[in-house]
Design an enzyme around this catalytic site. Structure first.
Site, short mmCIF file in Angstrom:
data_model
loop_
_atom_site.label_atom_id
_atom_site.label_comp_id
_atom_site.label_asym_id
_atom_site.label_seq_id
_atom_site.Cartn_x
_atom_site.Cartn_y
_atom_site.Cartn_z
N ARG A 1 -5.24 -20.12 -63.79
CA ARG A 1 -6.16 -19.07 -63.32
C ARG A 1 -7.59 -19.31 -63.83
O ARG A 1 -8.55 -18.89 -63.19
CB ARG A 1 -5.65 -17.68 -63.71
CG ARG A 1 -4.24 -17.41 -63.16
CD ARG A 1 -3.99 -16.02 -62.71
NE ARG A 1 -2.60 -15.88 -62.28
CZ ARG A 1 -2.16 -16.16 -61.06
NH1 ARG A 1 -2.99 -16.58 -60.12
NH2 ARG A 1 -0.88 -16.03 -60.76
N ASP B 1 -3.69 -10.33 -63.50
CA ASP B 1 -3.91 -11.77 -63.30
C ASP B 1 -5.24 -12.07 -62.61
O ASP B 1 -5.67 -13.23 -62.54
CB ASP B 1 -2.76 -12.37 -62.47
CG ASP B 1 -1.45 -12.37 -63.25
OD1 ASP B 1 -1.49 -12.27 -64.49
OD2 ASP B 1 -0.38 -12.45 -62.61
N ARG C 1 -6.86 -15.11 -72.35
CA ARG C 1 -7.82 -15.14 -71.22
C ARG C 1 -9.09 -14.35 -71.49
O ARG C 1 -10.05 -14.49 -70.74
CB ARG C 1 -7.14 -14.68 -69.93
CG ARG C 1 -6.21 -15.73 -69.37
CD ARG C 1 -5.65 -15.37 -68.01
NE ARG C 1 -4.78 -16.45 -67.55
CZ ARG C 1 -3.72 -16.27 -66.75
NH1 ARG C 1 -3.42 -15.05 -66.33
NH2 ARG C 1 -2.99 -17.30 -66.38
#
Ligand code: S3P
Length: 427
Positions: A388, A315, A346
């Site tokens: 995030r 993460d 991501r």
């Protein structure tokens, strides 16, 4: 909501960031199936964990929330009731994947879904092992399985399952189902992943053991409610660790952070990059390691990151990419294909947004390559509704030449309500 972040340096002060997301989810799930009342302190009241609370309330569990103190009136292993409505895990992958392990073994059927991001994330990774145990889970089959899921409670049998990908969510779903199964369940991990489920289950009286990469889980008759203290989330602390490392004249301390070794890849990476980090006041609470982390400004250097460390910092890769922009030399991040199935892809979203700020960053099939230029420019950033990404880009903005605007910045509430206030407090 759009938020504009101005360049800043000299971050100073001591902060305590909100509670650990993974441990908060597990406290609600395990508290709900324990006998007696569980008092949780330091609970993360982010949107993801509140979705877990909502699911268990729909299954008849009384849960009181008072700030970060949560009281769960557990009804034991067999006390959940069939929900009247569909369960909604919103944006939370941990909720839908872990809860499925529990739902598979209940004497009722139910259906569970989430937002548009969740409906694009693979659920065959939990359905496959759970089906081998006898679970009946159906959903949208389109190469892989997607939510909404229909879960028909069934009698389960223990299995030995080797995880095809290192995933704590999948491991946990199988362990939770294993609590209800006939016989022993063994999960073999390719690499160690976060072990909060195992730690909390043992704390509550279950019998989970390790043998090399095998996790051995025996069925339980009951779990015994105990007070649970949730440490601060190292994944949230990571934004401020990075911010202090890359900005000039910074010296910050983040207190009571969970430093479980399965989560501290970010500390290892920043250390190798040359950051000035000290871990102080280490202690053990409810089976979890906790410590204060002090970080000062430092000159970073580019490194290669891959292999077994990836699950320990999965993460944190977006914020590591930001640090790499300010490091001397090249940083290569590899073996991180799992980033493609997070709240957003991501690899794509980090590269796309950092490029807007003029970063020298290239997408690869399993990660990214970043040449540190020591410079970024302000830009208009899309969070892609990914918490995030929003927080990583806000940290990048501190070190950019001019202001940066982050669109849909409210996504930080998923894991870190008040993130922007914390940032202001340290300036
Ligand atoms: C989590 C496991 C990780 C992580 C997620 C939380 C958990 O996901 O990315 O934010 O609490 O078990 P995977 O198991 O999919 O790697």
């Amino acid at each position: 909501m759009n938020i504009t972040v101005k360049p800043a340096g000299g971050l100073k002060g001591t902060i305590t960031v909100p509670g650990d997301k993974s441990i908060s989810h597990r406290s609600v799930m395990l508290g709900s199936i324990s006998n007696g009342t569980t008092h949780v302190s330091g609970f993360l009241t982010g949107a993801d964990c509140l979705a877990t609370v909502d699911c268990f309330r729909k299954m008849g569990i009384e849960i009181d929330i008072n700030g970060t103190n949560v009281t769960i009136h557990g009804k034991g292993m067999h006390g959940l009731k069939k929900p009247d409505a569909q369960l909604d895990c919103k944006n939370s992958g941990t909720t839908i994947r872990l809860i499925s392990g529990i739902l598979a073994a209940q004497p009722f059927d139910c259906s569970i879904t989430g937002d548009s991001s969740i409906q694009k994330r693979p659920m065959d990774r939990i359905r496959n092992p759970l089906a081998l145990m006898g679970a009946k889970i159906y959903g949208n089959e389109n190469k892989k399985l997607y939510a909404p899921l229909k879960i028909i409670g069934a009698k389960l049998t223990g299995i030995h399952y080797t995880l095809p990908v290192a995933s704590a969510q999948v491991k946990s779903a199988v362990i939770l189902a294993g609590l209800y199964a006939d016989g022993e369940t063994v999960v073999t991990e390719p690499e160690p992943t976060r072990d909060h489920t195992e730690i909390m289950l043992n704390y509550l009286g279950a019998d989970i053991s390790h043998n090399g990469n095998d996790i051995i889980c025996r069925p339980v008759k009951e779990l015994y409610a105990k007070d649970i203290y949730v440490p601060s989330d190292i994944s949230s602390a990571a934004y401020f660790m990075a911010a202090a490392a890359i900005t000039d004249n910074s010296d910050i301390t983040i207190t009571n952070v969970g430093v479980n070794p399965t989560r501290t890849g970010i500390i290892d990476v920043l250390n190798v990059m040359g950051a000035d980090i000290k871990i102080i006041n280490q202690k053990n609470v409810c089976g979890e390691k906790v410590a204060d982390i002090r970080v000062k400004s430092s000159k970073l250097k580019g490194i290669e990151i891959g292999g077994a460390i990836i699950p320990r910092l999965i993460d944190e890769i977006p914020i590591i990419a930001v640090c790499a922009c300010f490091a001397d030399g090249t940083t290569v991040i590899k073996d991180a294909q799992e980033l493609k199935v997070k709240e957003t892809n991501r690899i794509k979203t980090v590269v796309e947004e950092l490029k807007k700020m003029d970063a020298d960053i290239t997408e690869t099939d399993d990660g990214m390559v970043i040449n540190g230029t020591g410079m970024l420019k302000g830009a208009e950033i899309n969070s892609h509704d990914d918490h995030r990404i929003a927080m990583s880009m806000a940290v990048a903005a501190l070190k950019a030449k001019d202001s940066t605007t982050i669109k849909n910045a409210e996504s930080v509430d998923i894991s870190f309500p008040g993130f922007f206030d914390f940032l202001e407090k340290l300036k």
